[in-house]
Design an enzyme around this catalytic site. Structure first.
Site, PDB file in Angstrom:
ATOM      1  N   CYS A  58      -2.000  -2.786  -1.029  1.00  0.00           N
ATOM      2  CA  CYS A  58      -2.778  -3.936  -1.475  1.00  0.00           C
ATOM      3  C   CYS A  58      -1.739  -4.354  -2.916  1.00  0.00           C
ATOM      4  O   CYS A  58      -2.428  -4.269  -3.950  1.00  0.00           O
ATOM      5  CB  CYS A  58      -4.186  -3.753  -1.830  1.00  0.00           C
ATOM      6  SG  CYS A  58      -5.031  -3.421  -0.365  1.00  0.00           S
ATOM      7  N   GLU A  59      -0.592  -4.913  -2.743  1.00  0.00           N
ATOM      8  CA  GLU A  59       0.151  -5.137  -3.720  1.00  0.00           C
ATOM      9  C   GLU A  59       1.248  -6.136  -2.967  1.00  0.00           C
ATOM     10  O   GLU A  59       1.958  -5.835  -2.454  1.00  0.00           O
ATOM     11  CB  GLU A  59       1.272  -3.944  -4.115  1.00  0.00           C
ATOM     12  CG  GLU A  59       0.320  -3.143  -5.085  1.00  0.00           C
ATOM     13  CD  GLU A  59       0.426  -3.772  -6.556  1.00  0.00           C
ATOM     14  OE1 GLU A  59       1.080  -4.522  -6.756  1.00  0.00           O
ATOM     15  OE2 GLU A  59      -0.771  -3.055  -7.056  1.00  0.00           O
TER      16      GLU A  59
END
Ligand SMILES: *Cc1c(COP(=O)(O)O)cnc(C)c1O
Length: 433
Positions: free
Chosen positions: A357-358
């Protein structure tokens, strides 16, 4: 020659069908070609043997440390750099000869020094005055002696294609040459009854292709050695010139053959000792990346494919910055192929996204792949042998990948894939206080 149709369609790595290994061990999977590890090691060792000098080739184990890897390093007669108790512990578990282990680090704590002294490592590379005090204390307590190298900062910072000369280096590592710190450290340790300064160490950078930076470092070191010879009648028996030899990640990278670095270094040391009428020291080097970097691939499974018409196609894989943080950390470039469509023409441009989640978790921007790439395909990223698994994290609570060694047409699991229980094994319950 009869063409094997399977061989045509699939990527083979170290003579093994990559898709079969992925099926057997799951993904993400690191596959190391052990013969290539050995041939890289031998390239350095053979080059030194041709030069007829005393040497040590110390594998910088931070690049990839595991019991199996250190067993191979031991078999190849390498020495070993460790920078922590964890790396030292791994070396001990691999039965690595401790007299060939060197302890590094810019902030060694007392436990690390105690462990190194207790196990009689070959040398400690001293980085600062604080460590001298700690080492003196530990040696007194254990009633032992220790060989040390003084790590110095020669004021050269080398990068892939260039180097920067800094009169006084702004670095967290080592004793500065320019401001007299190195002189002070030597003077303090000369004739010490428990600490023996066997020589000097410097490491000028990483992923370096040219030899000029190394040569300049040797010249700077010899200015000091010359001075120490006159001033203190001191002459080092070891010159450790560090690591940093570059490898090919993409076709834009053009590294020299590994032997070329050794030849250049040895030639300059010989030239300096002759010109200044000094003793020829042993030459030590510390390659990490150049031993393992180009010996492994990472195999991922393709999941979602997101087409943004006229913009970009994102192909997401089942790993990313958790198993290889280098692209996110410093924009490192990699090449990859679709392992199960190895021979299809590459007519489509996609970008390979990780599953963390980046937004920054991208493995490769703009990779050419076959038009037919689809979910379930296997993507193999090349040259992931160094600083990938060793920098792996548990971000998003992804278990760490598995590592397989391949040699002589056989495969063996050498690091198990983590399971969910591994992820919570240190977690403790909290019952409201
Ligand atoms: C990291 C490091 C190395 C190894 O560098 P590579 O680029 O992997 O060859 C060697 N010596 C020291 C002191 C290091 O910090």
């Amino acid at each position: 020659m009869v063409q094997n149709t399977v061989q045509k369609e699939h990527l083979y790595f170290a003579s093994m069908d990559v898709t079969k290994l992925a099926e057997k061990y799951g993904t993400p999977l690191f596959i190391y070609d052990v013969e290539k590890i050995r041939s890289n090691a031998r390239a350095f060792v053979d080059a030194f043997q041709k030069e007829n000098v005393k040497y040590q080739v110390a594998y910088a184990s931070k690049a990839f440390s595991s019991i199996a890897m250190l067993q191979v390093a031991k078999q190849e007669g390498l020495s070993l750099d460790v920078v922590s108790q964890g790396e030292l512990y791994t070396a001990l578990q691999a039965d690595f000869p401790t007299d060939r282990i060197h302890l590094h680090g810019n902030n060694k704590n007392i436990e690390e020094i105690e462990m190194a002294v207790e196990h009689d490592v070959g040398c400690i590379v001293l980085d600062n005055f604080h460590e001298i005090e700690l080492l003196e204390y530990v040696l007194k307590k254990q009633g032992k002696e220790m060989n040390v190298l003084l790590r110095v900062t020669p004021g050269i910072e080398a990068h892939t294609h260039d180097y920067i000369l800094t009169g006084q280096e702004d670095s967290k590592f080592g004793f500065d040459l320019a401001n007299g710190q190195a002189d002070k450290a030597l003077a303090q340790l000369l004739n010490h009854d428990q600490i023996h300064v066997v020589g000097l160490h410097c490491h000028i950078g990483s992923q370096i292709f040219e030899t000029d930076g190394f040569i300049m470092a040797v010249q700077k070191l010899f200015d000091v050695i010359d001075h120490w010879n006159t001033e203190y009648n001191y002459s080092p028996s070891v010159l450790n010139l560090g690591g940093g030899f570059g490898i090919r990640y993409t076709d834009d990278d053009e590294p020299k053959p590994l032997a070329a670095y050794v030849e250049a270094l040895v030639a300059e040391v010989k030239k300096q000792t002759n010109a200044r009428k000094l003793n020829m020291p042993e030459i030590w080097i510390e390659p990490g990346r150049a031993i393992v970097g180009d010996t492994a691939i990472t195999v991922y499974k393709v999941g979602s494919i997101k087409e943004i018409p006229g913009v970009r196609t994102y192909v997401a894989v089942d790993g990313g910055m958790t198993d290889n943080i280098r692209p996110a950390l410093y924009n490192a470039k990699y090449e990859a192929v679709v392992a199960n469509r190895f021979n299809e023409p590459k007519s489509k441009t996609v970008s390979i996204a990780g599953k963390c989640c980046e937004s920054g978790d991208m493995l490769i921007w703009d990779l050419q792949v076959p038009e037919s790439i689809q979910s379930g395909d296997l993507l193999a990223v090349y040259s992931t042998g160094a600083y990938s698994y060793s920098m792996a994290s548990h971000y998003n609570r992804f278990p760490k990948a598995a590592v397989v060694f391949v040699e002589n047409g056989k495969d063996q699991l050498v690091i198990q894939r983590e399971n969910f229980a591994d992820l919570v094994k240190n977690d403790l319950r909290y019952d409201s206080l």
